[in-house]
Design a protein around this motif. Structure first.
Motif, PDB file in Angstrom:
ATOM      1  N   LEU A 138       0.853  -1.189   0.000  1.00 28.33           N
ATOM      2  CA  LEU A 138       0.000   0.000   0.000  1.00 28.33           C
ATOM      3  C   LEU A 138       0.887   1.236   0.000  1.00 28.33           C
ATOM      4  O   LEU A 138       1.932   1.267   0.669  1.00 28.33           O
ATOM      5  CB  LEU A 138      -0.900   0.001   1.233  1.00 28.33           C
ATOM      6  N   VAL A 139       0.437   2.251  -0.737  1.00 29.68           N
ATOM      7  CA  VAL A 139       1.206   3.486  -0.832  1.00 29.68           C
ATOM      8  C   VAL A 139       0.274   4.680  -0.719  1.00 29.68           C
ATOM      9  O   VAL A 139      -0.941   4.578  -0.930  1.00 29.68           O
ATOM     10  CB  VAL A 139       1.990   3.571  -2.166  1.00 29.68           C
ATOM     11  N   GLU A 140       0.877   5.816  -0.389  1.00 36.09           N
ATOM     12  CA  GLU A 140       0.184   7.104  -0.446  1.00 36.09           C
ATOM     13  C   GLU A 140       1.052   8.001  -1.305  1.00 36.09           C
ATOM     14  O   GLU A 140       2.226   8.251  -0.986  1.00 36.09           O
ATOM     15  CB  GLU A 140       0.014   7.701   0.940  1.00 36.09           C
ATOM     16  N   LYS A 141       0.515   8.476  -2.427  1.00 33.86           N
ATOM     17  CA  LYS A 141       1.295   9.251  -3.387  1.00 33.86           C
ATOM     18  C   LYS A 141       1.375  10.711  -2.977  1.00 33.86           C
ATOM     19  O   LYS A 141       0.436  11.249  -2.365  1.00 33.86           O
ATOM     20  CB  LYS A 141       0.679   9.143  -4.787  1.00 33.86           C
ATOM     21  N   ASP A 142       2.484  11.310  -3.330  1.00 31.54           N
ATOM     22  CA  ASP A 142       2.679  12.737  -3.095  1.00 31.54           C
ATOM     23  C   ASP A 142       1.972  13.493  -4.210  1.00 31.54           C
ATOM     24  O   ASP A 142       2.354  13.424  -5.379  1.00 31.54           O
ATOM     25  CB  ASP A 142       4.174  13.062  -3.088  1.00 31.54           C
TER      26      ASP A 142
END
Length: 442
Positions: free
Chosen positions: A54-58
């Motif tokens: 899981l990621v959170e993009k800038d």
């Protein structure tokens, strides 16, 4: 002089530190939490567990992340989560999806930090997808192109079809088989493209560019794929591809192969069908309608022709009757005219013959009279001629005591000049001839 670094009396082992972190996290994060994240990796292992990243993009820096974490969905939970998510969204969990997941924090001495997913709120994912779609549609509307392809008029007869699909795909094969079995003369050409995955937009746009280069050769464009997971439709939720479809100069028919969901490409295309075979059925039905219209026009033309021919026949029959009556009347009139004219000619001929006969009789009478007079005159003239001849007759002259002298060669002697001595002469008298010879000229 260097500073001395004195180690602690009892340093921690890494495992002890990790267990300490594990205990702290277990105490501080004992509950579950709802977390928003994007799936960057998703893999179902052979043991039945699902492993994700899981990621959170800038948002301010493309390609950068503000957070990243491993996540696991254990086998028993995974089966239920997968089933519910597919039932409610028609999709499977794949990279690129944004999810709202119920997670618990885990820390393992060996594997480190991870999240355990207990549930996924599918309504959030649907909302994110709808939000993304709405942004694309709003941009297309602001660009003024969203309905351009729909405003194009479909040709009355659709025969020349440019097909964009994957070569060898089952959906393309079903589409072609249905067209071939229809009995209509469809002319198709495949423009191969990648129909699922990250390269869908670029590949389909390239195929559209090839078709646009020879657009006068085609009636419509058909964009079809042969089914698959709903997640495979992500490539069709793309602004660049949708803008190309919306502004394409030929009507585009889509059969992307999913019964329940529409994509942005479906929305801007001229006609959306559910499947490739549905597109084929649409084309066949239009061709059947065209043939039905042609058959109806042909039947109406035949009926109109027959009605017109019957009307002409009736008109000609009436005209024939009128002309027949008029012809009979004309013939009768002409016969009467000819009869009167014949009578007039006969009477005139009789009168003329009578007149000519009288004239001829007068001419004959005059000719007879004149001939008689002429004969009398000629008889009188002949009598005078005979009398004159008698007067000049040599015998009469001889009888009166005259004579005629000839030389020995028969020439009449009219003078004595130039006659030699000894010339023999013949003298004719009334009762005979006397021969003499010249002895002397006096």
């Amino acid at each position: 002089m260097e500073a001395e670094h004195n180690p602690p009396m009892s340093p921690l082992k890494l495992s002890e530190l990790n267990r300490f972190i594990q205990q702290v996290l277990s105490l501080e994060f004992s509950d579950t939490y709802w977390v928003v994240a994007e799936i960057s990796e998703c893999r179902e292992a052979s043991n039945g567990h699902c492993y994700l990243e899981l990621v959170e993009k800038d948002e301010d820096k493309a390609g950068s992340f503000t957070a990243k974490a491993r996540a696991n969905i254990w086998r028993n939970t995974w089966q239920q989560v997968k089933f519910n998510f597919a039932r409610e969204t028609g999709r499977t969990l794949v990279a690129g999806l944004k999810i709202l997941a119920e997670v618990s924090v885990q820390f393992h001495e060996v594997y480190g930090f991870s999240l355990t997913i207990h549930d996924i709120d599918s309504t959030y994912t649907l909302g994110e997808q709808q939000k993304k779609r709405q942004i694309i549609l709003q941009q297309l509307e602001e660009d003024g192109v969203i309905t351009l392809n729909k405003e194009l008029e479909l040709p009355a007869v659709i025969q020349r079809i440019a097909v964009i699909s994957a070569a060898g795909a089952a959906g393309f094969g079903d589409f072609m088989n249905q067209l071939e079995q229809s009995g209509f003369n469809f002319q198709t050409r495949l423009f191969p493209a990648t129909m699922q995955g990250a390269l869908v937009a670029e590949s389909v746009i390239n195929a559209l560019d090839l078709i646009a280069a020879d657009q006068e050769k085609w009636d419509v464009v058909v964009l079809i794929r042969g089914g698959g997971a709903t997640s495979d439709l992500d490539g069709y939720e793309n602004y660049d591809l949708a803008a190309n479809v919306a502004q394409f100069p030929l009507p585009i028919l889509t059969g992307i192969g999913h019964e329940r969901d529409d994509t942005v490409v479906d929305f801007v295309a001229h006609t959306r069908c559910k499947t490739p075979t549905a597109v084929a059925a649409f084309l066949i039905e239009r061709m059947q309608n065209v043939h039905a219209v042609i058959d109806n026009l042909h039947e109406r033309l035949n009926r109109a022709t027959m009605d017109y021919l019957q009307m002409l026949q009736l008109r000609y029959e009436r005209l024939g009757q009128r002309y027949s009556t008029a012809a009979i009347s004309f013939v009768n009139h002409q016969q009467q005219v000819h009869h009167r004219l014949a009578q007039r000619i006969t009477t005139g001929l009789h009168e003329q013959l009578h007149f000519q006969s009288q004239l001829l009789q007068r001419v004959v009478s005059r000719l007879h009279t004149n001939t008689h007079r002429l004969l009398e005159r000629k008889e009188h003239q002949l009598s005078l001629f005979a009398q004159t001849l008698r007067m000049v007759d040599p015998q009469r002259t001889l009888a009166m005591g005259y004579s005629i002298t000839y030389t020995s060669d028969g020439n009449l002697l009219s003078a004595q000049n130039k006659l030699p001595q000894g010339t023999v002469l013949r003298t004719v008298v009334a009762d005979g001839e006397v021969w003499s010879t010249i002895n002397e000229l006096l």
